[in-house]
Design a protein around this motif. Structure first.
Motif, PDB file in Angstrom:
ATOM      1  N   UNK A 113      -4.186   9.516  -1.995  1.00  0.00           N
ATOM      2  CA  UNK A 113      -4.449   7.984  -2.462  1.00  0.00           C
ATOM      3  C   UNK A 113      -2.659   7.434  -1.760  1.00  0.00           C
ATOM      4  N   UNK A 114      -4.331   6.196  -1.689  1.00  0.00           N
ATOM      5  CA  UNK A 114      -3.915   4.627  -0.495  1.00  0.00           C
ATOM      6  C   UNK A 114      -3.634   4.074  -1.515  1.00  0.00           C
ATOM      7  N   UNK A 115      -2.234   3.748  -2.288  1.00  0.00           N
ATOM      8  CA  UNK A 115      -3.061   2.553  -3.885  1.00  0.00           C
ATOM      9  C   UNK A 115      -2.195   1.452  -3.640  1.00  0.00           C
ATOM     10  N   UNK A 116      -3.403   0.050  -3.199  1.00  0.00           N
ATOM     11  CA  UNK A 116      -3.160  -0.887  -3.192  1.00  0.00           C
ATOM     12  C   UNK A 116      -2.780  -1.734  -3.862  1.00  0.00           C
ATOM     13  N   UNK A 117      -1.359  -2.373  -3.900  1.00  0.00           N
ATOM     14  CA  UNK A 117      -0.570  -2.828  -5.546  1.00  0.00           C
ATOM     15  C   UNK A 117      -0.442  -4.768  -5.109  1.00  0.00           C
ATOM     16  N   UNK A 136      -0.170  -8.915  -4.551  1.00  0.00           N
ATOM     17  CA  UNK A 136       0.490  -9.507  -5.050  1.00  0.00           C
ATOM     18  C   UNK A 136      -0.492 -10.454  -6.231  1.00  0.00           C
ATOM     19  N   UNK A 137      -1.608 -10.400  -6.178  1.00  0.00           N
ATOM     20  CA  UNK A 137      -1.939 -10.807  -7.527  1.00  0.00           C
ATOM     21  C   UNK A 137      -1.890 -10.330  -8.531  1.00  0.00           C
ATOM     22  N   UNK A 138      -1.207  -9.181  -9.205  1.00  0.00           N
ATOM     23  CA  UNK A 138      -0.984  -7.955 -10.169  1.00  0.00           C
ATOM     24  C   UNK A 138      -2.466  -6.987  -9.666  1.00  0.00           C
ATOM     25  N   UNK A 139      -3.227  -7.370  -9.340  1.00  0.00           N
ATOM     26  CA  UNK A 139      -4.927  -6.562  -8.807  1.00  0.00           C
ATOM     27  C   UNK A 139      -4.505  -4.684  -8.604  1.00  0.00           C
ATOM     28  N   UNK A 140      -5.206  -4.388  -8.676  1.00  0.00           N
ATOM     29  CA  UNK A 140      -4.889  -2.252  -8.403  1.00  0.00           C
ATOM     30  C   UNK A 140      -5.929  -2.141  -8.110  1.00  0.00           C
ATOM     31  N   UNK A 141      -5.890  -1.748  -6.468  1.00  0.00           N
ATOM     32  CA  UNK A 141      -6.958  -1.111  -5.658  1.00  0.00           C
ATOM     33  C   UNK A 141      -7.083   0.356  -4.852  1.00  0.00           C
ATOM     34  N   UNK A 142      -7.963   1.033  -4.269  1.00  0.00           N
ATOM     35  CA  UNK A 142      -7.989   2.591  -4.900  1.00  0.00           C
ATOM     36  C   UNK A 142      -8.307   2.904  -3.588  1.00  0.00           C
ATOM     37  N   UNK A 143      -7.478   3.847  -2.907  1.00  0.00           N
ATOM     38  CA  UNK A 143      -8.796   3.960  -1.553  1.00  0.00           C
ATOM     39  C   UNK A 143      -8.401   5.468  -1.341  1.00  0.00           C
ATOM     40  N   UNK A 144      -8.803   6.630  -1.023  1.00  0.00           N
ATOM     41  CA  UNK A 144      -8.337   7.880  -1.091  1.00  0.00           C
ATOM     42  C   UNK A 144      -9.195   8.846   0.284  1.00  0.00           C
ATOM     43  N   UNK A 145      -8.209   9.312   1.045  1.00  0.00           N
ATOM     44  CA  UNK A 145      -7.741  10.025   2.337  1.00  0.00           C
ATOM     45  C   UNK A 145      -8.880  11.176   2.245  1.00  0.00           C
ATOM     46  N   UNK A 186       0.533  -1.266   0.171  1.00  0.00           N
ATOM     47  CA  UNK A 186      -0.607   0.268  -0.341  1.00  0.00           C
ATOM     48  C   UNK A 186       0.414   1.275   0.409  1.00  0.00           C
ATOM     49  N   UNK A 187       1.003   1.941  -1.115  1.00  0.00           N
ATOM     50  CA  UNK A 187       1.601   3.040  -1.093  1.00  0.00           C
ATOM     51  C   UNK A 187       1.078   4.189  -1.450  1.00  0.00           C
ATOM     52  N   UNK A 188       1.985   5.646  -1.016  1.00  0.00           N
ATOM     53  CA  UNK A 188       1.097   6.772  -1.386  1.00  0.00           C
ATOM     54  C   UNK A 188       1.162   8.011  -1.715  1.00  0.00           C
ATOM     55  N   UNK A 189       0.770   7.993  -2.456  1.00  0.00           N
ATOM     56  CA  UNK A 189       0.554   9.081  -3.650  1.00  0.00           C
ATOM     57  C   UNK A 189      -0.411  10.114  -4.198  1.00  0.00           C
TER      58      UNK A 189
END
Length: 252
Positions: A98-102, A104-113, A82-85
């Motif tokens: 944003x907190x972007x969820x990279x 392990x299965x190649x998926x991308x999740x998006x969380x925004x504050x 989970x990386x911040x951008x």
């Protein structure tokens, strides 16, 4: 397999230098994978630093190719990061934290504050939150810094069945005691494991307190960094219970 090894990445960001910070994140991810970590959470705005004045210039769409090296590495290592951008959800949309969820299965999740700290409104708009992560039997709710200052945020996560609450933050020395008291209280009140990943050094004109920490679902402190600096704060759970450790990450 449920998530049983997870960690806070207490990293130091280089102001506005996304390329250097990407390389830095890769080093943390490799070090974490070497410890068997399955979920690694970085601090708030970790890929740019907490640089409000640069946010509009640096903001990306979540699917931007700039993140591809991290996404590829996460998949290769079998680790979710989970990386911040700063992000925009559309090309002309407002800038969000944003907190972007990279995955392990190649998926991308998006969380925004969702909840901005006073002063952040000059650079950012409130975000929309995001979906929980599911890793085996674990359900992980995300937060970014001021989100957790609203008790309803953690309560809503618990109400939706969260077993873990993971926050990327920027906390200074003056805010450390009240903020960690809140987080520890959420762990105890809601029987969630709570992780806090703080910056390892100064960023955006603020002196971070470091001391990233993880609390167990009874509120007990499982592991904490002793201060600032670049460290992994790791917790493992097995049939014998919890074990925590702090591992330095070499700076090149």
């Amino acid at each position: 397999m449920t998530v049983s090894v997870f960690a806070a990445a207490q990293s130091i960001s280089i102001a506005g230098d996304v390329r250097a910070n990407l390389s830095h994140h890769q080093r943390f991810m490799r070090a974490a994978a070497g410890q068997g970590v399955q979920l690694l959470v970085f601090p708030e705005l970790s890929l740019t630093g907490y640089e409000r004045g640069l946010a509009a210039e640096l903001a990306i769409l979540p699917e931007d190719v700039v993140l591809q090296p991290l996404r590829d590495l996460a998949q290769a290592l079998g680790l979710t990061a989970v990386v911040g951008m700063p992000i925009r959800l559309t090309a002309d949309g407002p800038v969000l934290i944003g907190a972007l969820v990279l995955g392990a299965d190649g998926s991308l999740g998006v969380y925004s504050k969702q909840h901005l700290h006073p002063g952040e409104e000059i650079a950012f708009a409130p975000g929309h939150g995001g979906s929980m992560l599911t890793m085996g039997q674990a359900r992980i709710a995300l937060a970014v810094c001021a989100d957790f200052s609203h008790a309803g945020h953690a309560a809503a996560a618990a109400g939706q069945g969260a077993t873990h609450y993971a926050a990327g933050v920027l906390i200074t020395e003056g805010g450390y005691l009240p903020d960690t008291t809140l987080l520890q209280g959420y762990a105890r009140q809601h029987a969630m494991t709570v992780l806090m990943a703080n910056h390892g050094g100064a960023t955006g004109g603020w002196e971070s307190a470091g001391r990233s920490a993880i609390w167990g679902p009874d509120g007990s402190l499982l592991a904490a960094a002793p201060g600032t600096g670049e460290l992994l704060v790791i917790v493992r759970r097995d049939v014998n219970g919890w074990a925590g450790q702090v591992v330095p990450v070499a700076v090149l």
